[in-house]
Design a protein around this motif. Structure first.
Motif, PDB file in Angstrom:
ATOM      1  N   HIS A 351      43.012  36.502  41.423  1.00  0.00           N
ATOM      2  CA  HIS A 351      41.836  35.230  40.970  1.00  0.00           C
ATOM      3  C   HIS A 351      40.790  34.307  40.742  1.00  0.00           C
ATOM      4  CE1 HIS A 351      45.472  33.224  43.398  1.00  0.00           C
ATOM      5  NE2 HIS A 351      45.227  34.455  44.383  1.00  0.00           N
ATOM      6  N   LYS A 366      41.728  31.785  38.369  1.00  0.00           N
ATOM      7  CA  LYS A 366      42.812  31.716  38.259  1.00  0.00           C
ATOM      8  C   LYS A 366      43.223  30.536  39.649  1.00  0.00           C
ATOM      9  CE  LYS A 366      43.893  35.211  36.087  1.00  0.00           C
ATOM     10  NZ  LYS A 366      44.517  36.711  35.622  1.00  0.00           N
ATOM     11  N   LEU A 423      42.480  28.219  47.865  1.00  0.00           N
ATOM     12  CA  LEU A 423      43.525  28.772  47.538  1.00  0.00           C
ATOM     13  C   LEU A 423      44.827  28.885  48.406  1.00  0.00           C
ATOM     14  CD1 LEU A 423      42.262  32.477  45.820  1.00  0.00           C
ATOM     15  CD2 LEU A 423      43.298  30.831  45.207  1.00  0.00           C
TER      16      LEU A 423
END
Length: 451
Positions: A351, A366, A423
């Motif tokens: 990420h 990400k 996340l």
């Protein structure tokens, strides 16, 4: 009170007051869209007052390690002493005159010695001066109107290129239709433009590489061959690559010579100067040795002012006497290795990643599904700011020290701990303050419209 150590923040109260006033007086609140407050977390857009080396201080006294370095314009570091000393030495002699100065000749000679593909040069104040002059010159030399540009982010603030952007209000359709796009590392896409518009393309304008993408073997040579075959002028944009890839630009690194090349940003280490350099037979169309209709090439009152030309010469000396490119490459590698190592350790390396050429690093942000995400990018920026790191990228300068890189890696590691929470929650709610950042050159002020 000034903070000498990055990371001990006193808040952003004064910066916020100044930013509101800037929005009242300056459209967008900044003179460059990439510097806008909509590119930073809400309430955390520092208004800067000074810089030295790789550090900057804002109106609240906060100290940051900076990346991006003046939109990549500063390679030697802020307030680099040899450049400032050279500039101070000429200030007492005046800046702007009604005739050329000896300094203009010296600057031209020293600059052209770095650029083997060029015989002549004209100096300006910003990159758009150079790229737009290159397009105008190419059109005059070929008698054609169309321009083929690579699918790279930015080439000019003038109509011929702005018409290709999403933010293109005010550009007539007939102007927008004169600029065509082709894909980097895809010779067939450029070949297709030549086939579809045979004998109509005046020039090809492109960067030879970007932070993220190197040219495939044979690609630049293939572009050169296509331009030669079709009688089209090849223009290399060296705004970012010049003095960051090498003192002689990317054309020195990759060995392909353009007809014209455009320079800016780092050639003055932050002082306002740009350059259009090229082959004599083209450049003379703007001079007094031609029988052809003359081209209004570049004619600016302040193009040859003494301060920026002196800065250019001092930068050239610094590159001859020291190794700024090597320093940027070393610091960039250390930074990428540190950030990516921390990301792997924390399990977020799919990420958040430092990517690109070491001297021109970017970072990915990400979401939980692995898609680029502005909300997650804003969260990462927010957490870096809280820890004394300012930057929309990890673009270094030769002034960044190993200690500052180590500090940044530590700040990034702590920021990624917060990122990992987002996340796990599959969202930034409760972690991100305010609205996400938005693309700088978008068509509408939403989603960061001000009341």
């Amino acid at each position: 009170m000034w903070m000498d150590v990055p990371g001990s923040l006193a808040g952003f109260t004064r910066s916020e007051q100044l930013q509101r006033r800037l929005h009242d007086l300056v459209p967008g609140g900044a003179h460059t869209y990439a510097r806008g407050s909509d590119q930073y977390p809400e309430g955390m857009a520092p208004v800067l007052v000074r810089g030295r080396g790789a550090r900057v201080w804002d109106a609240d006294g906060n100290c940051f390690v900076e990346y991006g370095m003046g939109l990549r314009a500063v390679t030697l570091g802020h307030a680099y002493r040899p450049v400032l000393d050279a500039v101070r030495a000429v200030l007492g002699d005046g800046m702007s005159f009604t005739r050329p100065t000896e300094l203009e000749l010296a600057a031209a000679e020293e600059f052209l010695a770095l650029v083997p593909a060029a015989d002549m040069v004209k100096f300006g104040k910003n990159g758009s001066d150079a790229t737009s002059a290159a397009v105008r010159l190419s059109r005059a030399a070929t008698g054609r109107e169309l321009v083929a540009v690579c699918d790279q982010p930015f080439f000019s603030a003038d109509d011929w290129f702005v018409g290709t952007l999403e933010m293109n209000a005010g550009i007539p359709a007939v102007v927008r239709e004169q600029t065509l796009r082709f894909r980097f590392n895809d010779l067939d896409s450029l070949r297709g433009l030549f086939d579809a518009h045979d004998g109509r393309i005046a020039c090809v304008v492109m960067e030879q590489a970007t932070a993220l993408t190197e040219p495939d073997p044979g690609f630049l040579q293939g572009v050169r061959e296509l331009c030669d075959r079709h009688g089209t002028v090849l223009v290399f944009d060296e705004m970012i690559t010049g003095f960051r890839w090498a003192a002689g630009g990317a054309q020195e690194v990759y060995g392909v010579r353009p007809d014209l090349s455009c320079w800016g940003k780092a050639i003055g280490n932050g002082f306002p100067i740009s350059a259009l350099a090229g082959r004599r037979e083209l450049m003379e169309l703007g001079g007094l040795r031609t029988e052809a209709p003359r081209v209004f090439l570049m004619s600016t009152t302040n193009g040859p002012e003494t301060v920026s030309l002196t800065a250019l010469r001092a930068v050239i000396r610094a590159y001859a006497e020291t190794d700024p490119v090597g320093e940027m490459e070393r610091r960039g590698r250390e930074l990428a290795e540190g950030v990516n190592g921390a990301a792997r350790e924390l399990g977020v390396d799919a990420h958040v990643t430092a990517v690109g050429r070491p001297s021109c690093l970017l970072f990915t942000t990400k979401d939980a599904e692995g898609r680029p995400c502005q909300s997650y990018r804003t969260l990462f920026l927010q957490e870096l700011l809280r820890r004394g790191v300012l930057g929309q990228s990890f673009v270094v300068s030769a002034a960044h020290t190993p200690q500052e890189v180590e500090f940044t890696v530590g700040a990034a590691r702590e920021a990624m701990l917060v990122y990992r929470k987002a996340l796990e929650r599959k969202g930034v709610d409760g972690l991100l303050r305010g609205r996400p950042v938005a693309p700088a050159l978008r068509a509408r002020s939403a989603p960061r419209r001000l009341p």
